[in-house]
Design a protein around this motif. Structure first.
Motif, short mmCIF file in Angstrom:
data_model
loop_
_atom_site.label_atom_id
_atom_site.label_comp_id
_atom_site.label_asym_id
_atom_site.label_seq_id
_atom_site.Cartn_x
_atom_site.Cartn_y
_atom_site.Cartn_z
N UNK A 6 1.03 -1.09 0.12
CA UNK A 6 0.03 0.01 0.01
C UNK A 6 0.74 1.35 0.13
N UNK A 7 0.40 2.25 -0.79
CA UNK A 7 1.27 3.54 -0.90
C UNK A 7 1.99 3.77 -2.24
N UNK A 8 2.15 2.56 -2.75
CA UNK A 8 2.79 2.46 -4.05
C UNK A 8 4.22 3.45 -4.06
N UNK A 9 4.86 3.42 -3.14
CA UNK A 9 6.16 4.08 -3.14
C UNK A 9 7.38 3.06 -3.89
N UNK A 10 8.29 3.64 -4.10
CA UNK A 10 9.55 2.71 -4.88
C UNK A 10 10.56 2.85 -3.95
N UNK A 11 11.02 1.59 -3.57
CA UNK A 11 10.96 0.23 -4.27
C UNK A 11 9.23 -0.50 -3.74
N UNK A 12 8.67 -1.41 -4.56
CA UNK A 12 7.95 -2.26 -4.08
C UNK A 12 8.35 -2.93 -2.95
N UNK A 13 7.45 -3.00 -2.09
CA UNK A 13 7.83 -3.70 -0.62
C UNK A 13 8.26 -5.47 -1.01
N UNK A 14 9.56 -5.61 -0.52
CA UNK A 14 10.06 -6.99 -0.56
C UNK A 14 10.56 -7.38 0.76
N UNK A 15 9.92 -8.37 1.28
CA UNK A 15 10.06 -8.94 2.70
C UNK A 15 10.62 -10.38 2.60
N UNK A 16 11.71 -10.51 3.37
CA UNK A 16 12.09 -11.90 3.45
C UNK A 16 11.95 -12.22 4.97
N UNK A 17 11.18 -12.84 5.23
CA UNK A 17 10.59 -13.37 6.78
C UNK A 17 11.07 -14.85 6.93
N UNK A 18 12.06 -15.21 7.86
CA UNK A 18 12.23 -16.38 7.82
C UNK A 18 12.70 -16.82 9.39
N UNK A 19 12.39 -18.02 9.78
CA UNK A 19 12.88 -18.45 11.23
C UNK A 19 12.50 -17.65 12.33
N UNK A 20 11.20 -17.60 12.24
CA UNK A 20 10.27 -16.61 13.27
C UNK A 20 9.43 -17.60 13.99
N UNK A 21 9.14 -17.26 15.28
CA UNK A 21 8.16 -18.19 16.23
C UNK A 21 7.25 -17.58 16.37
#
Length: 421
Positions: free
Chosen positions: A247-262
């Motif tokens: 949401x918001x269409x800002x640059x860059x496009x949101x890119x999330x790497x989410x790993x090893x969370x509990x």
């Protein structure tokens, strides 16, 4: 105290050129001290020295092109009548240690169950001019006050720039800026722990728990963000552990790497059903690996009308539900995402993660984290060696803030934030 020491202390705490700023007589001695005078408000920068107690009696602002460093063991007491906001136009470096964390809180006598969901001060609000924010071994608690027309953030057009908004514990908004939050704790806030609208971001080895009165996420990410989110514990957040959006269409496009969370017990206290573990929407590009979900209200959930980017990847999640109602709600369907190599069943009690010390029968709407609980894994856990390391983080070389490199931790082959004890 010598005159030279007094002058040095005052300069470090506040800009002498701002006549409206209240000045505090703070020692530079490294032993624990208590602030004298009328407390701090207005513009602040320099260093809050190791072991100090800083009482904030009104909104504070780190000016543009200035920095505030908070050293280990500093306790920042926010006035519960003034409900101050912590505005960052410049840079903030909160640098606690495991033995001596920085704490931003309220007076000890006010830290009661009646104030469990905060509202006693605003939050840390970093303007688009803020290029660096670091929270290392920092505890934030009892905040999330609701803005009014008189709020500094509203007058400055920050966050959502209107009255009636519940402040997050942390807002960051510079798409060219850098944010690192590591080894820190967010607890007892009225609403979102974080609301992020831009930046290169690492969240690693943190705890988010007992947050959100009637809504609120652990980490809330919008467009403009590149983020690595790993080895965090989310317990009892009102809604999602992670809300990920473009949401918001800002640059860059949101890119999330989410790993090893509990992620445990999330989503159940929200009055209306939405998400309950990870929520995806509006073409966010996500990669989710090795995340452990125990007694969360839903599996990874998407907005079916505004779904995630088609390039998104989902692998190696483990799901556990003590009750059949919980198990039923993480079964894959149109709005619940199925990943590759997931550990999932249709039977209550299957895939017991074998935590070292946590009663899996704990009520799903419980938001109180017991300090004795241990979410490491015992031998024989189905989460051991069932993860993947075959992916690339946004920041494999870390992020450098204030001349120090902070690592985005390498993934492990286990699922969840805590391995074998």
């Amino acid at each position: 105290m010598k005159l030279k020491e007094i002058l040095t202390s005052v300069v470090l705490i506040t800009a002498l050129s701002i006549s409206s700023c209240k000045k505090a007589n703070i020692d530079v001695d490294t032993s624990p001290i208590v602030q004298n005078g009328n407390g701090v408000s207005g513009e602040v920068y320099g260093i809050w020295t190791k072991g100090s107690v800083i009482r904030v009696t009104g909104d504070i602002i780190i000016p543009l092109e200035k920095s505030l460093t908070i050293e280990e063991g500093v306790v920042v007491i926010m006035d519960t009548l003034a409900k101050p906001e912590f505005i960052v136009k410049g840079n903030l470096y909160s640098m606690g240690t495991a033995q001596n964390p920085v704490k931003i809180t309220i007076e000890e006598s006010y830290r009661t169950p009646a104030k469990q969901f905060g509202k006693q001060w605003g939050g840390i609000l970093a303007a688009p001019t803020s290029s660096e924010v670091l929270l290392d071994n920092t505890i934030l608690e009892y905040g999330g006050a609701t803005t009014t027309e008189a709020s500094t953030s509203v007058k400055l057009g920050l966050y959502k720039a209107k009255s009636g908004e519940n402040s997050p514990a942390l807002w960051f908004s510079n798409v060219k800026g850098k944010l690192v939050v590591t080894n820190s704790t967010f607890r007892y806030f009225q609403d979102d722990c974080t609301y992020l609208e831009g930046g290169k971001i690492i969240f690693a080895n943190n705890k988010f728990y007992s947050t959100g009165l009637v809504g609120g996420e652990g980490i809330n990410i919008k467009s403009g963000c590149l983020a690595d989110v790993s080895f965090n514990l989310f317990y009892g957040t009102n809604t999602n552990a992670l809300k990920l959006s473009n949401v918001g269409d800002r640059t860059p496009q949101a890119h999330v790497v989410a790993y090893n969370n509990t992620i445990l017990n999330t989503g159940w206290r929200r009055p209306t059903a939405k998400g309950g573990s990870v929520w995806l929407e509006s073409t966010v590009n996500v990669e989710l690996y090795n995340n452990l979900f125990a007694n969360a209200r839903f599996g990874i959930k998407r907005d079916t009308k505004l779904p995630e980017d088609k390039r998104s990847v989902f692998k190696n999640s483990l799901y556990y539900g003590y009750s059949q109602a919980t198990v039923d709600q993480f079964q894959p369907k149109a709005d619940i995402i199925a990943g590759t190599n997931d550990i999932i069943s249709k039977v209550a009690g299957d895939n017991d993660p074998k935590f070292v010390n946590y009663p899996l029968s704990t009520a799903t709407n419980n938001a109180i984290l017991n300090d004795s609980w241990d979410f490491h894994l015992q031998a024989g856990s189905p989460a051991l060696n069932k993860g993947t390391v075959a992916f690339t983080r946004n920041f494999p070389d870390g992020i450098t803030i204030n001349g120090i490199n902070y690592q985005s931790p390498a993934p492990t082959a286990n699922i969840g934030a805590f391995g074998l004890k």
